[in-house]
Structures are given as structure tokens and as C-alpha cells.
Design an enzyme around this catalytic site. Structure first.
Site, PDB file in Angstrom:
ATOM      1  N   HIS A 256      12.027 -10.439  -0.951  1.00 40.25           N
ATOM      2  CA  HIS A 256      10.794 -10.620  -1.714  1.00 40.25           C
ATOM      3  C   HIS A 256      10.946 -10.139  -3.152  1.00 40.25           C
ATOM      4  O   HIS A 256       9.993 -10.156  -3.931  1.00 40.25           O
ATOM      5  CB  HIS A 256       9.662  -9.861  -0.996  1.00 40.25           C
TER       6      HIS A 256
ATOM      7  N   ASP B 218      21.063 -10.598 -20.632  1.00 36.60           N
ATOM      8  CA  ASP B 218      22.176  -9.854 -21.216  1.00 36.60           C
ATOM      9  C   ASP B 218      22.230  -8.416 -20.724  1.00 36.60           C
ATOM     10  O   ASP B 218      22.741  -7.529 -21.430  1.00 36.60           O
ATOM     11  CB  ASP B 218      22.119  -9.904 -22.748  1.00 36.60           C
TER      12      ASP B 218
ATOM     13  N   LYS C 190       1.001  -6.309  -7.501  1.00 36.88           N
ATOM     14  CA  LYS C 190       1.534  -5.239  -6.665  1.00 36.88           C
ATOM     15  C   LYS C 190       1.866  -4.077  -7.598  1.00 36.88           C
ATOM     16  O   LYS C 190       2.945  -4.021  -8.201  1.00 36.88           O
ATOM     17  CB  LYS C 190       2.800  -5.673  -5.930  1.00 36.88           C
TER      18      LYS C 190
ATOM     19  N   HIS D  94      -2.711 -11.240  -6.955  1.00 37.65           N
ATOM     20  CA  HIS D  94      -1.323 -11.229  -6.498  1.00 37.65           C
ATOM     21  C   HIS D  94      -0.569 -10.015  -7.021  1.00 37.65           C
ATOM     22  O   HIS D  94       0.640  -9.884  -6.832  1.00 37.65           O
ATOM     23  CB  HIS D  94      -0.621 -12.526  -6.930  1.00 37.65           C
TER      24      HIS D  94
ATOM     25  N   ASP E 182      -1.652   9.748 -10.655  1.00 35.10           N
ATOM     26  CA  ASP E 182      -2.200  10.691 -11.630  1.00 35.10           C
ATOM     27  C   ASP E 182      -2.420   9.958 -12.954  1.00 35.10           C
ATOM     28  O   ASP E 182      -2.836   8.798 -12.948  1.00 35.10           O
ATOM     29  CB  ASP E 182      -1.286  11.914 -11.763  1.00 35.10           C
TER      30      ASP E 182
ATOM     31  N   LYS F  28      11.751  -9.631  -7.160  1.00 31.42           N
ATOM     32  CA  LYS F  28      11.609 -10.465  -8.348  1.00 31.42           C
ATOM     33  C   LYS F  28      12.208  -9.740  -9.554  1.00 31.42           C
ATOM     34  O   LYS F  28      11.778  -8.642  -9.907  1.00 31.42           O
ATOM     35  CB  LYS F  28      10.145 -10.779  -8.655  1.00 31.42           C
TER      36      LYS F  28
END
Length: 521
Positions: free
Chosen positions: A178, A185, A419, A417, A424, A180
Site C-alpha cells: 500500500h 534524483d 492518512k 482519503h 502534541d 506511496k
């Protein structure tokens, strides 16, 4: 009847052969080269590498971070990073969909490859279903390599046959990569929740995803590059050419199909954007948007997929994150598209809230979720969470017009969508990790934990916008202990006593709860 192990093995072999005949797909011998990130001297030989290394040194060796909330920005930055690539472009994604934004980015990737940039594209195998020929054509370019992670050998042409073939080894194949990443470079990187597809860049019709990425430069990119290498060179990452044969020049036909007109070549113009940006990835623009601080890249080991049963908490990304941020001093902010805390997670949140920690959770409303069955277990735990003082906000599918949605709204029809987690007032985690069992145990995930008060302040300000009644329901308890939803409709504050959602959505959530599917979601 239970078949003997040997008989089952023979049956499975016969079924594999049948699937191969049906799908017309067999594995072919293809050379699999071991490659790694650029060396430090090679990174500094690029314009982007020289600038990021020098900028980090001037900031005492810290890393720089920028939040990408607007889909238009996220697309423009990716396009700019491709255009500025000189040596290497590494892309890791769970899914890649057909669409105008994907076509525009692929065209830019071809342009980069034509000027000598080495491209490594690593996709979860599920995203290759129905796209094998297209990905193999991309891979046929001398400068582009495409690999699929955790592949199914047979039945690759269609989703139904892929699922049937995957069922032969379901303990492995139900687990997916999952992660991404988008790395240029080995000097600048993007991680977060966005896959490759129009809904992630506010170009979907009619629905878009409200999402969030983190752009990073500095030492943390070295670690993200290492994580990419570990996945790229792992035995579960296989060349697409082993499963799909194409002619040597197939990439030229694909490039021609993508189009070469000005509109196609400009990613920021290939979509109905509300705003147009030149991007913020160039070194001339970066100083104005970066927050500097300590950063740590966290990821699940690729071998997590092969661990029998549930992996030990200590070997997971979630375990590493827990070790670094606990104990908390004052607050915890959770923004998760799929929020399934289960009994142990609920207990932890209740204990934190009762100890005086402010806890805010933003997730999808039932009516907004693209996976309503995920909602069932969470819905049953809302009363306990609310009674302890946890604040729950559920993003609506349809929202009020607002001048400043900061990308959270996505579009008038949207689904959350994001995440991301805030700890704190000085730490933010952005990545691919949902607060649910699938991210914890079954899938592999990645992300960055950044320590920066100014970045955290921007993140919390973004969350405040998402909590607004024009965008979300605030879930609460009435005097009798019943769940209520407070929001804004046509400019007026209202309280709803019945959870919004279609009959199918309610049924899916109920059935999931009754069947006890939560540990697998």
C-alpha cells in the site's frame, strides 16, 4: 471431504494450468537487475540534489517539509519533479488508474526517459489487473523498468480470474503493498495517501478524494530512497515482462497514444482545476513553503507480507511509530479515511482521553465512505469513545460551499482519503497508513514522522477546517446517550438523530459488524 495434502497440490497445479489457458498468461524468463539509489556524489551532481543538500546544511542538517493538501498542487509538484529529474525517478504506488492526470504524468515520464533519466516504477500487483500490456509497453523503454509487487502468476487479464488465482494462496495474496512514494534524483520525495488517478487530484467526475501528501527534502529522503530499494530488490517485486510480452518498440506506440499536444504536455492544464500553479518543487520556490525540522522515514519491511499470521507489533510501522511518540503530553489528532480501532485501540484512546489528552478523530461519514463495510465496527465503538471525551468528526459526502477548504473538501462530492496523525504540538506523521487492521497487520505501509512546530501548526489548522460543520458532522451523545450528528445545512446548524446514508450503506456496515469482518478490513 478433506483432500490429502498431495491430492490438493495436484488439484492446485491443474487449476493453475487451467487458469493459464483461460488467461493466456504464463511467466517468461526476464533478467531482474539489482539496482539502488544514487550515491551521494551522484545526487549532488544534479541541480536539485546540490540545492537540497546545501539548504539542509544551512539548516543544521534538518529536513524540509511541505504539506500538499490541494489536488492541483499535488499534481503540479509531481509534474515539476519529473521535469526537473536529471538522473533518477523512483515511483512506488498501490494503484494507477486510467485518466487524464495519469496520461499527462506518463507523457512527462516518457520525456524524462528520453533525456536519459532512469525510471523505476513499482506497483502493487492488483493495480496491474487489466493493464499488463500497457505496463509492459512502458517497461519496454530502455530507460524505464516496471515491477509488480506480490504478483499472482495466472489469471492476470481480468479481476475475476485474478481473484480466483489469488485464492490459491490467499494467506499471501490478500496482503498488498500500500506504500506511496515519488522520489526525484534521490533528493526530493513525496509520500502520503494519493494513488495515481484523477480522483486524487481533484479531476474526478463526479467524486474526488480529499487527500494529503508530504513533500520532503534533506536527510529523510535518503531513508525513503533506502525503503524504495528494499522493496524494489525484494523477491516479491517481479518485472512485468515476466507476465506480459510486448514488442521491443511498444513504448513508442503507447507514447503516441498518450498525445503530445500542449494541453497533454502540461499536467496543470489537463484537468478542470480551480487554480493553476507552476508547482513548488523548484529550488526557487521551495524556501517559501518548507518547514525545517527533524524527520524520520518509517516503513513496514517488505517481508511483512510473508510473515505467517499477524506480524509482531514491534516489526510493524505502527509499532515503530508508537515507540517514538508515546507518551503524549497534550493532544492526539487522527485523520484516517478508514478508522477501525478494534477493542485494543479503543481502550488505548479511552485511557488517553481519560488521562487528559485531547483526542480528535476525523474520518469518513457512512454516506461518504467508498467502503461502507469498514464503518460497522467503528460505529459500534462510538458511544464508548464519545463518553470518554474523544471528539469524532465525520466528513460528509456532500458539503456546503466554502471559500477555504484547504483541499479537504476535494469537490462538492468527496470522500476522505487522508492518512495523517498529529502528536502534541510538534510532530506530524503523513503516509499511507490508515488506522485500521489492514494497515496494521496485512498491508505494507510507509510514511514520514516530522518534528516541526510550524508544520504541526499548519496541519492542525488544516484539520480545523475539516472539522467545520460545513464539511463534517460532529458526532455526539444526547441526554439519553443516543448518537446524534450536528452539522450545517443551507447555512443553518442542525442536529440529526438518524445516521445519514443509503439503505445499502447501512446494510453493508451492519453485515460487516455481524460477521465480525473488522480484523480483516
Amino acid at each position: 471431504m478433506i483432500l490429502p495434502e498431495r491430492s490438493w497440490g495436484l488439484g492446485r497445479a491443474l487449476l493453475c494450468c487451467l487458469l493459464a489457458l483461460i488467461a493466456g498468461c504464463t511467466a517468461h524468463p526476464v533478467t531482474r537487475e539489482h539496482t539502488t539509489a544514487l550515491r551521494p556524489a551522484e545526487i549532488e551532481a544534479t541541480a536539485l540534489g546540490r540545492w537540497t543538500r546545501q539548504a539542509s546544511r544551512e539548516e543544521g542538517g534538518d529536513s524540509g517539509f511541505a504539506l500538499l493538501a490541494e489536488g492541483e498542487d499535488a499534481l503540479a509538484v509531481r509534474a515539476r519533479l519529473v521535469d526537473e529529474a536529471e538522473r533518477r525517478l523512483d515511483i512506488q504506488a498501490y494503484s494507477i488508474d486510467e485518466g487524464q492526470t495519469t496520461r499527462a504524468l506518463l507523457r512527462r515520464i516518457f520525456d524524462a526517459a528520453e533525456r536519459g533519466v532512469q525510471v523505476r516504477l513499482l506497483l502493487d500487483d492488483l493495480s496491474a489487473v487489466g493493464q499488463n500490456a500497457r505496463l509492459a509497453a512502458l517497461d519496454s523503454h530502455p530507460q524505464i523498468q516496471v515491477r509488480v509487487f506480490n504478483p499472482v502468476t495466472f489469471g492476470r487479464g481480468h479481476l475475476a480470474s485474478w481473484v480466483l488465482a489469488a485464492a490459491l494462496d490467499v494467506q499471501r495474496t490478500h496482503r498488498r503493498m500500500h506504500n506511496k512514494l515519488w522520489i526525484t534524483d534521490n533528493a526530493a520525495a513525496i509520500t502520503g495517501g494519493r494513488n495515481l488517478g484523477d480522483p486524487y487530484f481533484n479531476a474526478g467526475d463526479p467524486r474526488n478524494f480529499a487527500d494529503l501528501d508530504l513533500l520532503a527534502v534533506g536527510p529523510v529522503v535518503d531513508a525513503l530512497s533506502l525503503s524504495f530499494d528494499l522493496y524494489w530488490n525484494h523477491g516479491l517485486a517481479q518485472p512485468i515482462g515476466r507476465y506480459q510480452r510486448v514488442e521491443a518498440g511498444a513504448w513508442q506506440h503507447l507514447r503516441d497514444e498518450l498525445g503530445a499536444g500542449p494541453a497533454e504536455r502540461d499536467a496543470s492544464r489537463s484537468m478542470p482545476a480551480r487554480r493553476r500553479h507552476d508547482g513548488v518543487a523548484a529550488k526557487e520556490a521551495l524556501p517559501d513553503v518548507l518547514h525545517w525540522g527533524k524527520g524520520e522515514a518509517l516503513w513496514d519491511p517488505p517481508g511483512k507480507i510473508r510473515v505467517p499470521g499477524r506480524p509482531p507489533f514491534g516489526m510493524t510501522l505502527a509499532g515503530a511509530l508508537h515507540e517514538r511518540v508515546m507518551p503524549l503530553d497534550s493532544r492526539l489528532l487522527i485523520i484516517s479515511a478508514y478508522f477501525v480501532p478494534l477493542a485494543r485501540g479503543t481502550q488505548l484512546l479511552v485511557e488517553l482521553a481519560e488521562s487528559g489528552i485531547q483526542i480528535d478523530v476525523i474520518t469518513n461519514a457512512l454516506s461518504a465512505s467508498d467502503m461502507p463495510w469498514v464503518h460497522g465496527d467503528y460505529a459500534a465503538r462510538r458511544p464508548e469513545l464519545l463518553a470518554s471525551g474523544v471528539r469524532l468528526f465525520e466528513m460528509r459526502a456532500e458539503h456546503e460551499d466554502t471559500d477555504d477548504s484547504a483541499g479537504l473538501s476535494g469537490s462538492p462530492m468527496s470522500s476522505l482519503h487522508i492518512k495523517a496523525l498529529g502528536f502534541d504540538d510538534d510532530q506530524v506523521f503523513v503516509g499511507s497508513f490508515n488506522v485500521d487492521p489492514r494497515s496494521l497487520w496485512w498491508n505494507t505501509e510507509t510514511g514520514v514522522l516530522a518534528e516541526s512546530e510550524s508544520l504541526a501548526a499548519e496541519f492542525h489548522a488544516l484539520a480545523e477546517i475539516g472539522m467545520a460543520p460545513a464539511l463534517s458532522y460532529e458526532v455526539g451523545l444526547d441526554g439519553s446517550g443516543n448518537i446524534v450528528w450536528e452539522t450545517q445545512i443551507d447555512g443553518e446548524r442542525v442536529r440529526l438523530e438518524h445516521e445519514p446514508g443509503s439503505r445499502w450503506q447501512h446494510f453493508s456496515a451492519w453485515l460487516s459488524r455481524v460477521l465480525g469482518l473488522a480484523p480483516w478490513l
